[in-house]
Enzyme design. Structure first.
Site, short mmCIF file in Angstrom:
data_model
loop_
_atom_site.label_atom_id
_atom_site.label_comp_id
_atom_site.label_asym_id
_atom_site.label_seq_id
_atom_site.Cartn_x
_atom_site.Cartn_y
_atom_site.Cartn_z
N ASN A 8 0.89 -1.16 0.04
CA ASN A 8 -0.11 0.04 0.09
C ASN A 8 0.97 1.26 0.10
O ASN A 8 1.49 1.38 1.04
CB ASN A 8 -1.05 0.04 1.18
CG ASN A 8 -1.76 1.05 1.35
OD1 ASN A 8 -1.70 2.33 0.54
ND2 ASN A 8 -2.67 1.02 2.13
N ARG A 10 0.50 4.20 0.23
CA ARG A 10 0.10 5.17 1.35
C ARG A 10 0.65 4.71 2.66
O ARG A 10 0.59 5.79 3.80
CB ARG A 10 -1.27 5.48 1.36
CG ARG A 10 -1.81 6.01 -0.08
CD ARG A 10 -3.28 6.30 0.04
NE ARG A 10 -3.53 7.51 0.84
CZ ARG A 10 -4.66 7.80 1.33
NH1 ARG A 10 -5.83 7.41 1.20
NH2 ARG A 10 -4.63 9.09 2.20
N CYS A 11 1.07 3.68 3.05
CA CYS A 11 1.63 3.19 4.37
C CYS A 11 3.15 3.43 4.37
O CYS A 11 3.89 2.80 3.56
CB CYS A 11 1.02 1.76 4.36
SG CYS A 11 1.84 0.75 5.87
N SER A 12 3.33 4.11 5.31
CA SER A 12 4.80 4.20 5.62
C SER A 12 5.71 3.08 5.92
O SER A 12 6.74 2.78 5.29
CB SER A 12 5.10 5.30 6.89
OG SER A 12 4.59 4.55 7.91
#
Length: 114
Positions: A8, A10-12
């Protein structure tokens, strides 16, 4: 040799895990699982590789989990079906290398399977 990351962007943690894999000299197949979720059979195989039950791979803080899954008594197939209907509840990132799998939390945990 096969190397995949269910990612993902958007996930750090997912971004950090992908960067770590690339630092190790690998170019994994990147699967943005929110857009292209695994099939039920693939998710079942991933769970087996991780030696986990579906509930253990669910993100319990997600609104979809609280609304559609929490408190239900589900068998494995039902839980997998709900995870695929609401892929945000699937923990991320998941890295598959040949016949091994790891969750990149923390990102360094995937080094064991590379």
């Amino acid at each position: 040799m096969s190397l995949k990351i269910y990612h993902n962007p958007r996930c750090s943690k997912s971004r950090q895990t992908l960067a770590l894999i690339k630092e190790q000299g690998f170019e994994p197949e990147v699967i943005e699982y929110l857009n292209t979720p695994p099939s039920a059979a693939e998710l079942d195989q991933i769970l087996t590789m991780l030696d986990m039950e579906p509930e253990a791979l669910m993100r319990k803080g997600e609104a979809d989990y609280r609304e559609y899954i929490k408190g239900k008594s589900l068998d494995r197939a039902e839980a997998i079906a709900l995870m695929l209907s609401y892929p945000k509840v699937i923990e991320r990132p998941i890295v598959i290398h040949d016949d091994k799998a790891a969750i990149g939390r923390p990102p360094e945990s995937v080094l064991d399977i590379l």
